[in-house]
Design an enzyme around this catalytic site. Structure first.
Site, short mmCIF file in Angstrom:
data_model
loop_
_atom_site.label_atom_id
_atom_site.label_comp_id
_atom_site.label_asym_id
_atom_site.label_seq_id
_atom_site.Cartn_x
_atom_site.Cartn_y
_atom_site.Cartn_z
N GLN A 148 -3.05 -3.92 7.01
CA GLN A 148 -2.41 -2.97 6.44
C GLN A 148 -3.62 -2.32 5.46
O GLN A 148 -3.28 -1.02 5.31
CB GLN A 148 -1.48 -3.69 5.31
CG GLN A 148 -0.72 -2.91 4.33
CD GLN A 148 0.16 -3.61 3.29
OE1 GLN A 148 1.28 -4.01 3.59
NE2 GLN A 148 -0.26 -3.80 2.10
N TYR A 185 -1.81 -10.26 14.53
CA TYR A 185 -1.42 -9.75 13.54
C TYR A 185 -2.04 -10.51 12.05
O TYR A 185 -1.72 -11.70 12.03
CB TYR A 185 0.11 -9.25 13.18
CG TYR A 185 0.28 -8.50 11.80
CD1 TYR A 185 -0.10 -7.19 11.83
CD2 TYR A 185 0.63 -9.24 10.79
CE1 TYR A 185 0.04 -6.36 10.47
CE2 TYR A 185 0.58 -8.57 9.30
CZ TYR A 185 0.42 -7.16 9.33
OH TYR A 185 0.36 -6.26 8.25
N HIS A 203 -37.41 22.73 10.91
CA HIS A 203 -37.80 22.14 9.48
C HIS A 203 -37.56 23.04 8.30
O HIS A 203 -38.31 22.99 7.34
CB HIS A 203 -39.50 21.96 9.90
CG HIS A 203 -39.66 21.09 11.07
ND1 HIS A 203 -39.65 19.93 11.31
CD2 HIS A 203 -39.91 21.73 12.16
CE1 HIS A 203 -39.95 19.87 12.32
NE2 HIS A 203 -40.06 20.87 13.12
N ASN A 235 5.42 -5.97 12.71
CA ASN A 235 4.22 -5.91 13.34
C ASN A 235 4.09 -4.67 14.39
O ASN A 235 3.06 -3.94 14.42
CB ASN A 235 3.61 -7.26 13.81
CG ASN A 235 3.63 -8.36 12.97
OD1 ASN A 235 3.57 -8.06 11.79
ND2 ASN A 235 3.30 -9.66 13.27
N GLU A 256 -19.97 22.31 -1.37
CA GLU A 256 -20.62 20.99 -1.97
C GLU A 256 -19.57 19.70 -1.43
O GLU A 256 -20.03 18.83 -1.04
CB GLU A 256 -20.99 21.26 -3.26
CG GLU A 256 -22.27 22.14 -3.36
CD GLU A 256 -22.52 22.52 -5.01
OE1 GLU A 256 -23.66 22.84 -5.04
OE2 GLU A 256 -21.72 22.50 -5.80
N SER A 316 -19.34 28.93 -13.99
CA SER A 316 -20.04 27.71 -14.87
C SER A 316 -19.54 27.82 -16.31
O SER A 316 -19.19 28.83 -16.55
CB SER A 316 -21.57 28.07 -14.90
OG SER A 316 -22.07 27.37 -16.12
N LYS A 358 -23.00 32.82 -13.16
CA LYS A 358 -22.93 31.84 -12.02
C LYS A 358 -21.91 32.06 -11.03
O LYS A 358 -20.59 32.35 -11.52
CB LYS A 358 -23.08 30.60 -12.30
CG LYS A 358 -24.50 30.12 -13.20
CD LYS A 358 -25.29 29.87 -12.08
CE LYS A 358 -25.27 28.47 -11.71
NZ LYS A 358 -26.32 28.06 -10.87
N SER A 396 0.74 -1.08 0.00
CA SER A 396 -0.13 0.01 0.01
C SER A 396 0.85 1.23 -0.04
O SER A 396 1.23 1.71 0.92
CB SER A 396 -0.95 0.09 1.19
OG SER A 396 -0.12 -0.11 2.51
N1 ARG Z 1 3.40 -3.43 5.45
C1 ARG Z 1 2.59 -4.21 6.75
C2 ARG Z 1 1.42 -3.26 7.49
O1 ARG Z 1 1.10 -2.48 6.96
C3 ARG Z 1 3.94 -4.21 7.71
C4 ARG Z 1 3.74 -5.36 8.60
C5 ARG Z 1 4.06 -6.53 7.73
N2 ARG Z 1 4.05 -7.70 8.56
C6 ARG Z 1 3.80 -9.05 8.25
N3 ARG Z 1 3.78 -9.95 9.28
N4 ARG Z 1 3.67 -9.23 6.96
O2 ARG Z 1 0.83 -3.89 8.16
#
Ligand code: ARG
Length: 500
Positions: A318, A313, A152, A106, A286, A273, A279, A18
């Site tokens: 993630q 974990y 209201h 972790n 919004e 607009s 406008k 990510s």
């Molecule tokens: N990128 C992982 C996360 O955001 C880090 C931890 C990964 N740990 C594992 N046991 N695969 O959670």
């Protein structure tokens, strides 16, 4: 066909990380590495020279952050592996290979999220306090600005813009209270929990917590790596905050319409607009309104991801982080945009004052006055005024309140009670006063009411609250800065030993 093929080809690598969230965590990960390495050296788990070499390499990486994040980060499974690989490449396996002693990704990632989130919370609280200040200042300028209050979305009773804006300010004060309460639960250290079962190395969890500016240690090592309840809490606060923002945004949208005509949108926060040259649209408001929905979506995603996850974990966790990041970004920018609106809105006060009278908004006060002057029960007075209002078709705003003179009130009271209110003690002066918008407002002087005196008192009280809140926030920020500066000094001191 082609699209599917490309997707599958990329899947192995790209599916697992990510990247966006890891970019966000990068700087937090550097300080976590530093604190961990300093502690390992202090406890004699790695040697001082090895620690110094690792620390120097981390400093080098810090100088190259931008390029590293852009070019190298995407090639690794995540930010933690990317940084460890860099260090190992720089200082060799013998030193670099020791950085990850007595920890796991972790506890590392949980610590990074807490550090990154804490920074964001401090900034968000600052932005929020600036919005509160803008509302209070704008209220102070508008103690006399009369407007209709609504229930209201129908004209209900007259009030002032000051009273209305202070109502929003009070909601944001509660948002602040919620955020700072969450901060306390965010700023605890999971570091040292390792994979979940802590470690047999003689680490010092309190020491890394101190070096990183945490307020305490998140003790149970299984809990420390498993929980994301602090994320749920933070995003719940955002959801509440965005709800409050969306309601003010909605009012800005309504007020800027020609049907209301209470405000002119500031140039910077209005858009044109592409086809209608005349406008001026409230697009920013919004988007605040819409993005409240996006934040709810983030909250629901996070809750759904965490629900029923077995301890400890799982990689599922993630998937939480990008939603946290997105919700944080939206909340931060929405608060800033709202402050812009609040400071720069142009008011059309005459129109507001005119509308304050439309729809027989003084009807309640007239009924109350009949009660006070004649001793009739409220429900009876209510019926008298209701029958007057019905007759005049007030739902179209046609009732001219000047019409409600004593004779007419008598007419209706005879119909309903068989008696004239004038004979029971109602005077023309008290009727006139009841129908006067300003005296109407100022009569409502009980705690929290829109009366001038009460609004003045609230203004002062809210300003004091705001200053106190901002001090509290500042103290937290200061403590974190101090600890991180201390860590930086310790890192530099250890690097110096390499040159001696
Ligand atoms: N990128 C992982 C996360 O955001 C880090 C931890 C990964 N740990 C594992 N046991 N695969 O959670």
């Amino acid at each position: 066909m082609r699209i599917v093929y490309k997707y599958i080809k990329k899947m192995d690598g790209d599916y697992i990380h990510s990247l966006e969230a890891d970019r966000w965590l990068f700087h937090a990960d550097l300080v976590v590495d530093k604190a961990h390495v300093v502690m390992l050296a202090e406890r004699g788990i790695i040697r001082a020279e090895e620690a110094a070499a690792i620390l120097k390499s981390l400093q080098n990486l810090q100088l190259r952050s931008e390029v590293f994040i852009e070019r190298e980060l995407p090639n690794y499974e995540d930010v933690h592996t990317a940084i460890e690989s860099w260090v190992t490449r720089e200082v060799g396996d013998n030193a670099g290979g020791r950085m990850h002693t007595a920890r796991s990704r972790n506890d590392e990632v949980a610590t990074c999220i807490r550090i990154a989130l804490r920074e964001e919370l401090l900034r968000l609280m600052k932005e929020l306090n600036e919005l509160r200040r803008a509302l209070i200042e704008r209220a102070a300028e508008n103690i006399e600005t009369v407007m209709p209050g609504y229930t209201h979305l129908q004209h209900a009773q007259p009030t002032t813009l000051a009273h209305h804006l202070l109502a929003h300010a009070d909601a944001f004060a509660r948002d602040f209270a919620r955020l700072i309460a969450v901060y306390e639960r965010v700023n605890v250290s999971p570091l040292g929990a390792a994979a979940f079962a802590a470690t047999g190395f003689p680490i010092d969890r309190e020491r890394t917590a101190e070096l990183l500016g945490f307020d305490s240690v998140l003790e149970n090592s299984m809990d420390a790596v498993s929980t994301r309840d602090f994320v749920i809490e933070a995003v719940s606060c955002y959801a509440n905050l965005m709800t409050n923002l969306s309601r003010l945004a909605e009012e800005i949208i309504l007020w800027s319409s020609s049907e209301f005509g209470f405000i002119t949108l500031p140039e910077e926060y209005a858009t044109g607009s592409s086809i209608m040259p005349q406008k001026r649209n409230p697009d920013y408001a919004e988007l605040i309104r819409a993005r409240a929905g996006s934040v709810y979506g983030c909250l629901l995603s996070i809750l759904s991801i965490c629900k029923a996850l077995p301890y400890s974990y799982n990689r599922d966790l993630q998937e939480v982080t990008p939603h946290l990041l997105r919700a944080t970004e939206i909340s931060m920018t929405s608060v800033a945009v709202m402050r812009g609106y609040v400071t720069k809105l142009e008011l059309k006060k005459e129109r507001m004052a005119y509308e304050a009278k439309v729809g027989f908004t003084t009807a309640t006060e007239l009924a109350d006055t009949i009660v006070r002057e004649t001793g009739l029960p409220f429900r009876t007075a209510y019926r008298i005024v209701a029958s007057m209002a019905e007759e005049k078709g007030h739902e179209h705003g046609e009732t001219n309140i000047a019409d409600a003179d004593l004779n007419r009130i008598d007419e209706f009271s005879v119909r309903i009670t068989g008696k004239r209110v004038s004979e029971l003690g109602l005077t023309p002066e008290s009727v006139k006063e009841a129908l006067d918008i300003v005296s109407n407002i100022n009569r409502r002087n009980v705690t929290g009411g829109p009366a001038r005196k009460e609004v003045m008192r609230m203004l002062r009280a809210r300003e004091d609250d705001l200053n106190r809140d901002d001090k509290l926030r500042g103290a937290k920020e200061e403590r974190v800065k101090l600890c991180l500066r201390e860590l930086e000094r310790e890192v530099e001191r250890r690097i110096q030993t390499l040159h001696n």
